[in-house]
Enzyme design. Structure first.
Site, PDB file in Angstrom:
ATOM      1  N   HIS A   1       0.825  -1.205   0.000  1.00  0.00           N
ATOM      2  CA  HIS A   1       0.000   0.000   0.000  1.00  0.00           C
ATOM      3  C   HIS A   1       0.862   1.258   0.000  1.00  0.00           C
ATOM      4  O   HIS A   1       2.031   1.239   0.409  1.00  0.00           O
ATOM      5  CB  HIS A   1      -0.890   0.024   1.252  1.00  0.00           C
ATOM      6  CG  HIS A   1      -2.219  -0.614   1.048  1.00  0.00           C
ATOM      7  ND1 HIS A   1      -3.404   0.033   1.285  1.00  0.00           N
ATOM      8  CD2 HIS A   1      -2.557  -1.855   0.615  1.00  0.00           C
ATOM      9  CE1 HIS A   1      -4.414  -0.773   1.031  1.00  0.00           C
ATOM     10  NE2 HIS A   1      -3.926  -1.934   0.620  1.00  0.00           N
TER      11      HIS A   1
ATOM     12  N   GLU B   1      -6.082  -0.559  -6.309  1.00  0.00           N
ATOM     13  CA  GLU B   1      -7.078   0.332  -5.715  1.00  0.00           C
ATOM     14  C   GLU B   1      -6.664   1.779  -5.945  1.00  0.00           C
ATOM     15  O   GLU B   1      -5.476   2.118  -5.834  1.00  0.00           O
ATOM     16  CB  GLU B   1      -7.222   0.093  -4.208  1.00  0.00           C
ATOM     17  CG  GLU B   1      -7.699  -1.288  -3.825  1.00  0.00           C
ATOM     18  CD  GLU B   1      -6.558  -2.171  -3.351  1.00  0.00           C
ATOM     19  OE1 GLU B   1      -5.422  -1.666  -3.181  1.00  0.00           O
ATOM     20  OE2 GLU B   1      -6.799  -3.386  -3.168  1.00  0.00           O
TER      21      GLU B   1
ATOM     22  N   SER C   1     -12.295 -11.147  -8.444  1.00  0.00           N
ATOM     23  CA  SER C   1     -13.536 -10.675  -7.832  1.00  0.00           C
ATOM     24  C   SER C   1     -14.743 -10.934  -8.733  1.00  0.00           C
ATOM     25  O   SER C   1     -15.875 -10.730  -8.301  1.00  0.00           O
ATOM     26  CB  SER C   1     -13.447  -9.181  -7.544  1.00  0.00           C
ATOM     27  OG  SER C   1     -13.207  -8.462  -8.734  1.00  0.00           O
ATOM     28  N   GLY C   2     -14.500 -11.358  -9.974  1.00  0.00           N
ATOM     29  CA  GLY C   2     -15.582 -11.594 -10.915  1.00  0.00           C
ATOM     30  C   GLY C   2     -15.092 -12.364 -12.128  1.00  0.00           C
ATOM     31  O   GLY C   2     -13.941 -12.828 -12.174  1.00  0.00           O
TER      32      GLY C   2
END
Length: 323
Positions: free
Chosen positions: A38, A107, A173-174
């Site tokens: 991060h 992100e 995630s998909g």
């Protein structure tokens, strides 16, 4: 058999402390470790965000057994994929073969710092696919020149390359990310115990490959204090990837979670010191098909007591439950 991992969460401790925690995790008997990558913490209350790759290099020298892994690195904005390949190859050499490269589409929270805006999700997946192609070509030892829609590489080669390059994991995630992972990755990464994600991964070529999940926990002998700590530092977790990937700043996460209550958090994160609560929280991951599950103990200052309790109580209980 389910392997239980430890998370070096860079958002909640400084670099020296993170390395010390990992040394203790190795001594406690955790099967593997993962490390977040991060630039910002999720919430100001977490209070940290050192450079993960420096921490990993120090951790590789301070430990001897425990596997290491980024969970996850975005190879498309802050870092060019050719640089990620170099960093990962070096980590594999430093750790003597204990490193895995976990990648994801990123992100906004971390990637906005270099400017240029935050692309829509379809574009982010296109970028990730190109990045994977570049990294894998460099891992093969190729002399790489690449001109894609999103990335250019001019005459790159890795000069220090391990005999066995790091396995690559992709966070999903998909359907789009499962297709990428199944087609191009050596393992799959997810932060929710959804069997349909693993089914999609298998459908796109991932059958038989490792699958790694992650679960936040809040150990403490005072359950009320453990719940309050989880609420203070981790109430963002329930927002889900579609929200978490878009918000640009810790204050955005604070605003988005202002109505989340401590009871909301404790209903999804095991809190306290009853090992059966932690076993029950791990079970959905095991039943969904995850064979590796990394725990995130919430609160940097609580890591020593959590690791002592894990060695004596939690890890034996999890191994009895899950083999």
């Amino acid at each position: 058999m389910v392997q239980i991992g430890y998370t070096m969460m860079t958002e909640q401790a400084g670099p020296r402390e993170l390395v010390d925690h990992l040394v203790r995790a190795e001594e406690a008997g955790f099967d593997f470790s993962v490390t977040s990558d991060h630039y910002f913490p999720w919430l100001r209350s977490q209070g940290h965000s050192p450079y993960a790759w420096s921490v990993l290099g120090a951790a590789a020298q301070a430990t001897s057994r425990i596997p290491l892994m980024t969970y996850v690195t975005c190879p498309t904005r802050r870092y060019h994929p050719a640089v990620v390949a170099q960093k990962a190859a070096t980590m594999q050499l430093l750790s003597e073969g204990r490193f895995r490269l976990g990648l994801g589409s990123g992100e906004n929270l971390n990637e906005h710092v270099v400017g240029g805006g935050w692309p829509p999700v379809d574009v982010r997946h296109e970028m990730l696919e190109e990045a994977l192609e570049i990294i894998q070509a460099l891992f093969r030892g190729d002399h790489v020149t690449y001109h894609g829609e999103h990335f250019d590489v001019e005459s790159a080669r890795l000069w220090d390359l391990p005999d066995q390059p790091p396995p690559i994991g992709v966070a999903v995630s998909g359907e789009q990310s499962c297709r990428l992972a199944g087609h191009l990755a050596d393992l799959v990464i997810a932060t929710e115990p959804k069997a349909n994600l693993l089914e999609a991964f298998d459908r796109h070529g991932g059958e038989g490959k490792p699958r790694v999940g992650q679960l936040p926990v809040s150990y403490g002998t005072d359950r009320d204090a453990a719940v309050e700590r989880a609420h203070s530092q981790f109430r963002w977790f329930g927002l889900g990837w579609k929200v978490n990937s878009e918000l640009p700043h810790p204050d955005s996460f604070a605003a988005a979670t202002q109505f989340v209550t401590p009871d909301d958090v404790s209903s999804s994160i095991p809190c306290g010191d009853d090992p059966e609560d932690f076993v029950a929280a791990v079970r959905p991951y095991a039943e969904a098909g995850f064979d590796e599950i990394a725990l995130v103990q919430i609160g940097g200052e609580t890591q020593p007591e959590f690791l002592d309790w894990s060695a004596k109580t939690l890890l034996p209980a999890l191994r009895e439950a899950f083999g």
